[in-house]
Write a protein that holds these residues in place. Sequence first.
Motif, PDB file in Angstrom:
ATOM      1  N   GLY A  11       0.804  -1.213   0.000  1.00 47.26           N
ATOM      2  CA  GLY A  11       0.000   0.000   0.000  1.00 47.26           C
ATOM      3  C   GLY A  11       0.837   1.263   0.000  1.00 47.26           C
ATOM      4  O   GLY A  11       2.071   1.224  -0.030  1.00 47.26           O
ATOM      5  N   PRO A  12       0.170   2.419   0.034  1.00 42.97           N
ATOM      6  CA  PRO A  12       0.849   3.709  -0.097  1.00 42.97           C
ATOM      7  C   PRO A  12       1.932   3.979   0.932  1.00 42.97           C
ATOM      8  O   PRO A  12       2.898   4.686   0.644  1.00 42.97           O
ATOM      9  CB  PRO A  12      -0.297   4.718   0.051  1.00 42.97           C
ATOM     10  CG  PRO A  12      -1.522   3.976  -0.317  1.00 42.97           C
ATOM     11  CD  PRO A  12      -1.288   2.565   0.123  1.00 42.97           C
ATOM     12  N   ARG A  41      -4.354   6.463 -10.742  1.00 42.98           N
ATOM     13  CA  ARG A  41      -4.822   5.308  -9.979  1.00 42.98           C
ATOM     14  C   ARG A  41      -3.841   4.134 -10.119  1.00 42.98           C
ATOM     15  O   ARG A  41      -3.672   3.340  -9.196  1.00 42.98           O
ATOM     16  CB  ARG A  41      -6.210   4.914 -10.471  1.00 42.98           C
ATOM     17  CG  ARG A  41      -6.895   3.808  -9.712  1.00 42.98           C
ATOM     18  CD  ARG A  41      -7.287   4.161  -8.310  1.00 42.98           C
ATOM     19  NE  ARG A  41      -8.140   5.315  -8.192  1.00 42.98           N
ATOM     20  CZ  ARG A  41      -8.724   5.682  -7.048  1.00 42.98           C
ATOM     21  NH1 ARG A  41      -8.528   4.978  -5.952  1.00 42.98           N
ATOM     22  NH2 ARG A  41      -9.480   6.756  -6.995  1.00 42.98           N
ATOM     23  N   LEU A  44      -1.321   3.855  -7.316  1.00 47.36           N
ATOM     24  CA  LEU A  44      -1.879   3.261  -6.098  1.00 47.36           C
ATOM     25  C   LEU A  44      -1.953   1.743  -6.223  1.00 47.36           C
ATOM     26  O   LEU A  44      -1.556   1.009  -5.301  1.00 47.36           O
ATOM     27  CB  LEU A  44      -3.262   3.843  -5.838  1.00 47.36           C
ATOM     28  CG  LEU A  44      -4.008   3.324  -4.607  1.00 47.36           C
ATOM     29  CD1 LEU A  44      -3.249   3.655  -3.331  1.00 47.36           C
ATOM     30  CD2 LEU A  44      -5.421   3.915  -4.561  1.00 47.36           C
ATOM     31  N   TRP A  45      -2.445   1.250  -7.369  1.00 41.55           N
ATOM     32  CA  TRP A  45      -2.553  -0.195  -7.558  1.00 41.55           C
ATOM     33  C   TRP A  45      -1.188  -0.866  -7.485  1.00 41.55           C
ATOM     34  O   TRP A  45      -1.058  -1.968  -6.945  1.00 41.55           O
ATOM     35  CB  TRP A  45      -3.220  -0.494  -8.903  1.00 41.55           C
ATOM     36  CG  TRP A  45      -4.666  -0.137  -8.946  1.00 41.55           C
ATOM     37  CD1 TRP A  45      -5.546  -0.089  -7.902  1.00 41.55           C
ATOM     38  CD2 TRP A  45      -5.417   0.230 -10.108  1.00 41.55           C
ATOM     39  NE1 TRP A  45      -6.797   0.287  -8.341  1.00 41.55           N
ATOM     40  CE2 TRP A  45      -6.753   0.488  -9.679  1.00 41.55           C
ATOM     41  CE3 TRP A  45      -5.119   0.373 -11.458  1.00 41.55           C
ATOM     42  CZ2 TRP A  45      -7.761   0.868 -10.558  1.00 41.55           C
ATOM     43  CZ3 TRP A  45      -6.125   0.756 -12.337  1.00 41.55           C
ATOM     44  CH2 TRP A  45      -7.421   1.004 -11.891  1.00 41.55           C
ATOM     45  N   TYR A  48       0.090  -1.994  -4.155  1.00 44.35           N
ATOM     46  CA  TYR A  48      -0.509  -3.228  -3.637  1.00 44.35           C
ATOM     47  C   TYR A  48      -0.136  -4.456  -4.481  1.00 44.35           C
ATOM     48  O   TYR A  48      -0.612  -5.558  -4.201  1.00 44.35           O
ATOM     49  CB  TYR A  48      -2.031  -3.092  -3.601  1.00 44.35           C
ATOM     50  CG  TYR A  48      -2.551  -2.181  -2.507  1.00 44.35           C
ATOM     51  CD1 TYR A  48      -2.574  -2.598  -1.171  1.00 44.35           C
ATOM     52  CD2 TYR A  48      -3.022  -0.904  -2.810  1.00 44.35           C
ATOM     53  CE1 TYR A  48      -3.062  -1.767  -0.178  1.00 44.35           C
ATOM     54  CE2 TYR A  48      -3.508  -0.065  -1.820  1.00 44.35           C
ATOM     55  CZ  TYR A  48      -3.523  -0.500  -0.505  1.00 44.35           C
ATOM     56  OH  TYR A  48      -4.007   0.322   0.496  1.00 44.35           O
ATOM     57  N   THR A 258     -12.530  -0.261 -12.091  1.00 42.70           N
ATOM     58  CA  THR A 258     -12.304   0.041 -10.681  1.00 42.70           C
ATOM     59  C   THR A 258     -13.264  -0.700  -9.759  1.00 42.70           C
ATOM     60  O   THR A 258     -12.968  -0.892  -8.582  1.00 42.70           O
ATOM     61  CB  THR A 258     -12.425   1.557 -10.423  1.00 42.70           C
ATOM     62  OG1 THR A 258     -13.705   2.012 -10.879  1.00 42.70           O
ATOM     63  CG2 THR A 258     -11.346   2.314 -11.166  1.00 42.70           C
ATOM     64  N   LEU A 317      -0.915   9.562  -2.069  1.00 40.27           N
ATOM     65  CA  LEU A 317      -1.510   8.296  -2.493  1.00 40.27           C
ATOM     66  C   LEU A 317      -2.655   7.890  -1.569  1.00 40.27           C
ATOM     67  O   LEU A 317      -3.678   7.360  -2.020  1.00 40.27           O
ATOM     68  CB  LEU A 317      -0.443   7.203  -2.535  1.00 40.27           C
ATOM     69  CG  LEU A 317       0.548   7.287  -3.694  1.00 40.27           C
ATOM     70  CD1 LEU A 317       1.780   6.433  -3.415  1.00 40.27           C
ATOM     71  CD2 LEU A 317      -0.110   6.856  -5.003  1.00 40.27           C
ATOM     72  N   VAL A 318      -2.498   8.126  -0.276  1.00 35.87           N
ATOM     73  CA  VAL A 318      -3.578   7.847   0.679  1.00 35.87           C
ATOM     74  C   VAL A 318      -4.780   8.735   0.379  1.00 35.87           C
ATOM     75  O   VAL A 318      -5.936   8.286   0.410  1.00 35.87           O
ATOM     76  CB  VAL A 318      -3.088   8.062   2.129  1.00 35.87           C
ATOM     77  CG1 VAL A 318      -4.267   8.020   3.107  1.00 35.87           C
ATOM     78  CG2 VAL A 318      -2.058   7.004   2.505  1.00 35.87           C
ATOM     79  N   GLU A 321      -6.585   7.335  -2.511  1.00 39.99           N
ATOM     80  CA  GLU A 321      -7.304   6.112  -2.164  1.00 39.99           C
ATOM     81  C   GLU A 321      -8.662   6.412  -1.535  1.00 39.99           C
ATOM     82  O   GLU A 321      -9.615   5.644  -1.715  1.00 39.99           O
ATOM     83  CB  GLU A 321      -6.461   5.264  -1.219  1.00 39.99           C
ATOM     84  CG  GLU A 321      -7.006   3.870  -0.988  1.00 39.99           C
ATOM     85  CD  GLU A 321      -6.011   2.960  -0.289  1.00 39.99           C
ATOM     86  OE1 GLU A 321      -6.081   1.742  -0.471  1.00 39.99           O
ATOM     87  OE2 GLU A 321      -5.142   3.482   0.448  1.00 39.99           O
ATOM     88  N   LYS A 322      -8.786   7.529  -0.854  1.00 45.54           N
ATOM     89  CA  LYS A 322     -10.056   7.899  -0.233  1.00 45.54           C
ATOM     90  C   LYS A 322     -11.116   8.256  -1.272  1.00 45.54           C
ATOM     91  O   LYS A 322     -12.311   8.190  -0.987  1.00 45.54           O
ATOM     92  CB  LYS A 322      -9.845   9.071   0.722  1.00 45.54           C
ATOM     93  CG  LYS A 322      -9.017   8.721   1.955  1.00 45.54           C
ATOM     94  CD  LYS A 322      -8.818   9.955   2.838  1.00 45.54           C
ATOM     95  CE  LYS A 322      -7.987   9.622   4.071  1.00 45.54           C
ATOM     96  NZ  LYS A 322      -7.749  10.836   4.902  1.00 45.54           N
ATOM     97  N   GLY A 323     -10.676   8.645  -2.474  1.00 47.95           N
ATOM     98  CA  GLY A 323     -11.602   8.901  -3.569  1.00 47.95           C
ATOM     99  C   GLY A 323     -12.406  10.171  -3.453  1.00 47.95           C
ATOM    100  O   GLY A 323     -13.458  10.313  -4.090  1.00 47.95           O
TER     101      GLY A 323
END
Length: 334
Positions: A11-12, A41, A44-45, A48, A258, A317-318, A321-323
């Motif tokens: 993760g980030p 995006r 971010l992927w 992970y 997504t 990045l976090v 991720e929250k969008g």
Amino acid sequence: MKAILLRELGGPNQVSYEEVEIPTPKSNEVVVRVKYAALNRRDLWITYGMYPGMELPSILGADGAGEVVTVGDQVTEIKVGSTVVINPSLNWGDSRVHYNPDHRILGMPSDGTFAEYVAVPAENVYAKPDYLTWEEAAALPLAGLTAYRALMYRGNLQEGETVLIPGIGGGVALVALQIAVAHGANVFVTSSSDEKLEKAKQLGAAGGVNYRSDNWVKDMKKLMGGADVIIDGVGGENFNHMITLANPAGRIVNFGATSGPIKELVLPRIFFKHLDIRGTTMGSPEDFREMLQFFEEHRISPYTDKSFPLEAASEALVYMEKGENFGKITLEIE
């Protein structure tokens, strides 16, 4: 130089701000001093491990703009001091129809733009449009290329047609909105946020519906009628709603998933409506050149949301991720 490296998955928070060597250009490359980079995006992927062709360690980042500081010995058309924007679609190949097997995207496995300097093939740098700020220029490449190809090449968008863009707020969706509006289309959007719907209307959307509501598909059908072109980066169960909302002989162009895979697809709903379902990702050098020309002709500036310093890439990045962002998230590189 300072750079953001990913050495381990998780993760980030796994990215690190490190000192690494400044790259030396190969004979066909240039080195760019990066002024701004932008998140996608994809970055971010990758943290992970949710991306094909994973190779670590790697410097992340596909998008960037800056100044050329070094050129390889076979580079003649790019000069030191040139202000450029980077096309992150590497080794596309000779055919516009589809990339070749060697195609890759800058920022893993090739070291990317989340760094003070990046080495890229000379053919992948283009003059920065003068009217764009450094931040705007960095925010444009991947989203602009993906959206332009999806709409204009794969979607064959015509003036006056109706376009539906689900999930407005992300980079590609917003640029697609701007391109479609400038091209004279009637654009409708969806979002889970009423605030984002209102912002989209300010950018030229004819209307929008919150997909959290129980009857949003019926509401959209009543509002829009039907869509000639749908630009979908969501996938999942939502894709069946796109089939419902498409006009007969409409085109659904998909560039992402997504929401994951489609669990059930009823084929008669596609062939009885004579629908075209087309896939696309990134774009050719020709797509990139045309996209830049389109933006300059219409004086379009990419919509940006929030900027972070390079050392705060993990925080950026976090935030992605929250969008909650509406527009591109960028990194300022001192």
